[in-house]
Design an enzyme around this catalytic site. Structure first.
Site, mmCIF file in Angstrom:
data_model
loop_
_atom_site.group_PDB
_atom_site.id
_atom_site.type_symbol
_atom_site.label_atom_id
_atom_site.label_comp_id
_atom_site.label_asym_id
_atom_site.label_seq_id
_atom_site.Cartn_x
_atom_site.Cartn_y
_atom_site.Cartn_z
ATOM 1 N N ASP A 16 0.819 -1.246 -0.066
ATOM 2 C CA ASP A 16 -0.085 0.096 -0.075
ATOM 3 C C ASP A 16 0.984 1.091 -0.085
ATOM 4 O OD1 ASP A 16 -1.612 2.291 0.740
ATOM 5 O OD2 ASP A 16 -2.763 1.211 2.294
ATOM 6 N N ILE A 17 0.827 2.043 -1.062
ATOM 7 C CA ILE A 17 1.519 3.226 -1.208
ATOM 8 C C ILE A 17 1.357 4.161 -0.082
ATOM 9 C CG2 ILE A 17 0.161 4.432 -2.952
ATOM 10 C CD1 ILE A 17 2.992 5.091 -4.163
ATOM 11 N N ASN A 30 -5.450 12.049 -12.481
ATOM 12 C CA ASN A 30 -6.434 12.223 -13.582
ATOM 13 C C ASN A 30 -5.974 13.675 -13.888
ATOM 14 O OD1 ASN A 30 -8.301 13.971 -12.358
ATOM 15 N ND2 ASN A 30 -9.111 12.014 -11.593
ATOM 16 N N GLY A 38 -8.821 3.773 -7.275
ATOM 17 C CA GLY A 38 -7.711 3.090 -7.308
ATOM 18 C C GLY A 38 -6.571 3.783 -6.392
ATOM 19 N N VAL A 39 -5.452 3.963 -6.922
ATOM 20 C CA VAL A 39 -4.277 4.657 -6.122
ATOM 21 C C VAL A 39 -4.576 6.082 -5.916
ATOM 22 C CG1 VAL A 39 -1.938 5.574 -6.216
ATOM 23 C CG2 VAL A 39 -2.547 3.209 -7.131
ATOM 24 N N ASP A 40 -5.313 6.650 -6.696
ATOM 25 C CA ASP A 40 -5.624 8.310 -6.571
ATOM 26 C C ASP A 40 -6.493 8.253 -5.362
ATOM 27 O OD1 ASP A 40 -5.815 10.826 -7.056
ATOM 28 O OD2 ASP A 40 -7.024 10.530 -8.759
ATOM 29 N N THR A 126 -1.630 1.782 -15.318
ATOM 30 C CA THR A 126 -1.894 0.446 -15.577
ATOM 31 C C THR A 126 -3.183 0.057 -15.004
ATOM 32 O OG1 THR A 126 -0.616 -0.229 -13.617
ATOM 33 C CG2 THR A 126 0.449 -0.072 -15.725
ATOM 34 N N GLY A 127 -3.917 1.069 -14.337
ATOM 35 C CA GLY A 127 -5.224 0.574 -13.601
ATOM 36 C C GLY A 127 -6.223 0.815 -14.611
ATOM 37 N N VAL A 128 -7.091 1.758 -14.350
ATOM 38 C CA VAL A 128 -8.366 2.021 -15.048
ATOM 39 C C VAL A 128 -7.769 2.714 -16.454
ATOM 40 C CG1 VAL A 128 -9.802 2.444 -13.208
ATOM 41 C CG2 VAL A 128 -8.578 4.319 -14.131
#
Length: 179
Positions: A16-17, A30, A38-40, A126-128
Site C-alpha cells: 500500500d503506497i 487524472n 484506485g491509487v488516486d 496501468t489501472g483504469v
C-alpha cells in the site's frame, strides 16, 4: 527486490503506497486532479481533504498528461505528494510511451528540485487507464534507472505495487535490465 543503479537503489515492493515513509509519494492522478478510484482514491483518503483543497487552489486548470504537480503530504508521513498524470492506453499509437516517460521524468526532476532523496511510485496508468503492465514497467524502470545513474540527489526509488500480477511484471522487467 532491490537493485543498485549508480549510488541509488530501485526497490520493488508489494503493498500500500499510502503507508510508505519516504520523502515523496507519487499519485497516479487524472488531468483534472479531481480525485478518483484506485491509487488516486486511496492517497486522497489517507492524506485527507486538505490535499484536494490545495490542488483546487494551486492548480485550478489541472495538470496535462505527461506531467506532474506538487502538494504537501497532508496526513501522510511523506513531505510531498506528486500528482502525476499518465496517459490512457489507446493501442500505443497516440504517443502513450512518450507521455508515460515524461510523467516519470517530471517526478524525478521535481524530487531533485525539492531536494528529496526518496520517493515511492505506483504503476502509473496501468489501472483504469489500461496501459499494459509489462510495457509500462519497461518505461518506468528504464526512465528511473537512467536518472539514478546520473543523479547525486536521489537515493531510493521504490515502486509500490498493489497486486501480485503488477509486481511480477515489474520484477520480470527489472531482471532483464540486470543482464
Amino acid at each position: 527486490m532491490i537493485v543498485q543503479f549508480g549510488s541509488a537503489r530501485i526497490e520493488l515492493v508489494l503493498g500500500d503506497i499510502t503507508t510508505q515513509q519516504l520523502d515523496i509519494i507519487v499519485n497516479a492522478a487524472n488531468s483534472q486532479l479531481a480525485g478518483g478510484g484506485g491509487v488516486d482514491g486511496a492517497i486522497h483518503d489517507a492524506a485527507g481533504p486538505e490535499i484536494m483543497k490545495e490542488l483546487r487552489q494551486r492548480y485550478p486548470d489541472g495538470c496535462p498528461t505527461g506531467s506532474a504537480v506538487v502538494t504537501s503530504g497532508g496526513k501522510l508521513t511523506s513531505q510531498y505528494i506528486f500528482h502525476a498524470v499518465g496517459p490512457i492506453w489507446q493501442g500505443g499509437s497516440k504517443k502513450e510511451s512518450q507521455l508515460l516517460e515524461s510523467a516519470y521524468q517530471t517526478c524525478l526532476s521535481l524530487a531533485e528540485k525539492h531536494q528529496c532523496k526518496t520517493l515511492a511510485f505506483p504503476s502509473i496508468s496501468t489501472g483504469v487507464y489500461r496501459y499494459p503492465v509489462d510495457l509500462a514497467a519497461e518505461i518506468a524502470l528504464r526512465t528511473v534507472a537512467m536518472k539514478l545513474e546520473s543523479s547525486d540527489e536521489l537515493e531510493l526509488v521504490r515502486f509500490v505495487l498493489f497486486d501480485q500480477g503488477t509486481f511480477g511484471g515489474y520484477a520480470r522487467v527489472l531482471e532483464t535490465m540486470l543482464v
